[in-house]
Design a protein around this motif. Sequence first.
Motif, short mmCIF file in Angstrom:
data_model
loop_
_atom_site.label_atom_id
_atom_site.label_comp_id
_atom_site.label_asym_id
_atom_site.label_seq_id
_atom_site.Cartn_x
_atom_site.Cartn_y
_atom_site.Cartn_z
N ALA A 16 0.36 -1.51 0.03
CA ALA A 16 0.15 -0.76 -0.01
C ALA A 16 1.04 1.32 0.03
CB ALA A 16 -1.23 -0.20 1.19
N ALA A 17 2.30 1.06 0.69
CA ALA A 17 3.13 2.42 0.84
C ALA A 17 3.49 2.92 -0.44
CB ALA A 17 3.71 2.24 2.03
N VAL A 18 3.73 1.07 -1.07
CA VAL A 18 4.31 1.56 -2.73
C VAL A 18 3.82 1.90 -3.45
CG1 VAL A 18 5.66 0.18 -4.50
CG2 VAL A 18 6.55 -0.68 -2.18
N VAL A 19 2.42 1.51 -3.39
CA VAL A 19 1.27 1.92 -4.26
C VAL A 19 1.28 4.07 -4.40
CG1 VAL A 19 -0.94 1.67 -4.71
CG2 VAL A 19 -0.34 -0.32 -4.67
N ALA A 20 0.54 3.79 -2.63
CA ALA A 20 0.63 5.25 -2.46
C ALA A 20 2.00 6.44 -3.46
CB ALA A 20 0.50 5.57 -1.20
N LEU A 21 3.32 5.90 -3.35
CA LEU A 21 4.24 6.89 -3.69
C LEU A 21 4.74 6.32 -4.63
CD1 LEU A 21 6.80 6.09 -1.06
CD2 LEU A 21 5.39 7.28 -0.63
N GLY A 22 4.12 4.98 -5.17
CA GLY A 22 4.05 4.98 -6.83
C GLY A 22 3.49 5.92 -7.79
N ALA A 23 2.27 5.46 -7.25
CA ALA A 23 0.94 7.18 -8.23
C ALA A 23 0.97 8.14 -7.81
CB ALA A 23 -0.51 6.28 -7.11
N ALA A 237 3.43 -1.83 -11.09
CA ALA A 237 2.79 -0.96 -11.45
C ALA A 237 3.59 0.12 -10.66
CB ALA A 237 1.55 -1.34 -11.58
N ALA A 238 3.37 0.06 -9.67
CA ALA A 238 3.92 1.69 -8.79
C ALA A 238 5.44 2.05 -9.01
CB ALA A 238 3.26 0.79 -7.31
N VAL A 239 6.29 0.76 -9.00
CA VAL A 239 7.28 1.42 -9.47
C VAL A 239 7.48 1.48 -11.01
CG1 VAL A 239 9.86 -0.17 -10.16
CG2 VAL A 239 7.88 -0.67 -7.86
N VAL A 240 6.48 0.96 -11.60
CA VAL A 240 6.82 1.34 -13.16
C VAL A 240 5.78 3.11 -13.35
CG1 VAL A 240 5.57 1.33 -15.65
CG2 VAL A 240 6.48 -1.20 -14.35
N ALA A 241 4.62 3.48 -12.19
CA ALA A 241 4.50 4.59 -12.06
C ALA A 241 5.79 5.52 -11.60
CB ALA A 241 2.72 4.39 -12.13
N GLY A 242 6.34 5.22 -11.30
CA GLY A 242 7.07 5.99 -10.16
C GLY A 242 8.33 6.75 -11.17
N LEU A 243 8.65 5.37 -11.53
CA LEU A 243 10.20 5.54 -12.17
C LEU A 243 9.14 6.39 -13.93
CD1 LEU A 243 12.07 2.17 -11.79
CD2 LEU A 243 12.04 4.41 -10.96
N GLY A 244 8.35 6.40 -14.27
CA GLY A 244 7.59 6.76 -15.71
C GLY A 244 7.12 8.52 -15.36
N GLY A 245 6.99 8.45 -13.90
CA GLY A 245 6.77 9.72 -13.04
C GLY A 245 8.30 10.75 -13.18
N HIS A 246 9.11 9.75 -12.75
CA HIS A 246 10.59 10.37 -12.61
C HIS A 246 11.00 11.14 -13.92
CE1 HIS A 246 14.03 11.68 -10.84
NE2 HIS A 246 14.49 10.72 -11.32
N TRP A 247 10.33 10.27 -14.49
CA TRP A 247 11.22 9.91 -16.30
C TRP A 247 10.60 11.38 -16.87
CZ3 TRP A 247 9.15 9.46 -20.96
CH2 TRP A 247 10.29 9.35 -22.07
N LEU A 248 9.61 11.21 -16.80
CA LEU A 248 8.54 12.79 -17.14
C LEU A 248 8.99 13.90 -16.59
CD1 LEU A 248 5.37 10.96 -17.56
CD2 LEU A 248 6.17 11.34 -19.57
N ALA A 249 8.82 14.15 -15.74
CA ALA A 249 9.40 15.10 -14.99
C ALA A 249 11.00 15.75 -15.59
CB ALA A 249 9.43 15.16 -13.55
#
Length: 575
Positions: A16-23, A237-249
Amino acid sequence: MSTLSRRRAASAGVVAAVVALGAAEPVAVLTGPRSAPLVAVGGLVVDLVPEPLKQFAIDVFGTYDKIALLVGTALLLAAFGALLGLAAARRLVTGLAGIAAFAVLGVAAALTRAGADAFDALPSLVGGGLGALTLWAFVAGPLGAEPADRKRPGRDRSDAARRDRAGTGPAERDGGDPAEGDRVPVPRATPPSAPPPAVAALAREAGTPGGWEPVRHDDDAESRRRFLRGAGLLTGAAVVAGLGGHWLAGRRGVSAARQAVTLPAPATPAPPVPAGADLSLPRLAPYVTPNGEFYRIDTALVVPQVDPVTWRLRIHGRVRNPIELSFDDLLARPMVERYVTLACVSNEVGGDLIGNARWLGVPIRELLDEAGPEDGADQVVGRSVDGWTCGTPTSVLRDGRDALLAVGMNGEPLPIQHGFPVRMVVPGLYGYVSACKWVTELELTSFADFDAYWVPRGWSAQGPVKTQSRIDTPRPRSRPAAGPVTVAGVAWAQHRGIGRVEVRVDGGPWQEATLAPAVSADTWVQWSWRWNATPGEHTLQVRATDTTGETQTEQRAPVAPDGATGWHTVKVTVT
């Protein structure tokens, strides 16, 4: 109450914590990376953590202190998530309340950063909502264990069935035939393909299809598979979202804008580096530090991305003529180019938080003269786009030294991590009172009226650089061969200059080293000394004297509150 085991409950909380941070990361692409919960909370930690812990982090991790802080913050949040999972397994509302508290912390941390607006709350709110949904799904929803009173088709969880599986069912207890639907006890070691004859006969009489049915000893196997499947998918999914968001930023950063900047030629170029200024010895720091190797110590967990098109500098406060400049306005002014060595106050004796570069910029003195400071305005507060402040004596910025609003570093636009598009460079002062990166304001005030960022945290309001020296070669615990050994290093006393460097071995008499030439008193200088080394263990020490005649003290002092002191000492074993 959920039937989750403690291990699975804790794992659910971590997921749940990973999902929260990644999302939250993809949302932060829209609102700015500083609004992401991990960065926002990490920034709050930087501001609130006791000063000794900050210095400990710098001492241990050096320029990787921010990475260490972010990793440590993530681990703490994961541990917090595990505790929430355990709490939710007992009472779901408790775990959900913890997730809500986590979201509130993220919102508060984001909204209290400089320049924040209401939209900066979105990443924490979205992340907290999805984290709560994840926790519910594992504890009370489709990904969790079955409630204890729910029966699944084809399986009997009654007390009688459990007794039967333990070998104490009606057939064995009463010695009679097994009743319809009763389970037949089977030893775990008996393979399904070869049932004992007696058991097979009983099974046939009981009407078991095929005469044999292996007993399922783990009633939770399917639930466990469902849990692991869901945890794996959501974590991935959370890891991909987190890394993807970092890349997009990063894609939304200002790298392209920086590459498009064409720096003007300096009206006053830097003096050429004298021949012999760089001794080019192995392990000796080069006279000019490459941009990629220049130290970075600041409080920004995420490097600010400042578009030069929208950048503005305000010179205001206690002045007669407030000024506002755009980046183009600044570039249109006559530029000065100078070599200046910068040092961090956190640099320990013998440390490497120091570097020398060629800076291009506009003299701050000229801008202050145009603004016209009022009487008593003895402090210029440099304010970064992220709200960080430093307080520089007004007199220092107007005494004729090459204090610059720099736009270039070693012949190219400022690197983003070193303050692009504009930063302050002031010879002779530690960075915490002068080297404001990503600067957007110069406010004239007084030391009596305002304390900059580090002053309330125990550091001195004014930080002139102390005379220091360092041995670069031979390295500590090295094993040079007996005979002639070159001892070399650097020494600095910015804006005063180095007059002499001395070396001694094993507490013996001081021997004067040879100084290499330097561009000016505002840079460090390389030095060398020839030592006829004899076999055995030896202790080398160095001290410097500046051009005012002041010799650095032997007394060791920590970096706080205004810079470390002491002689750099290196122990070697000559073979």
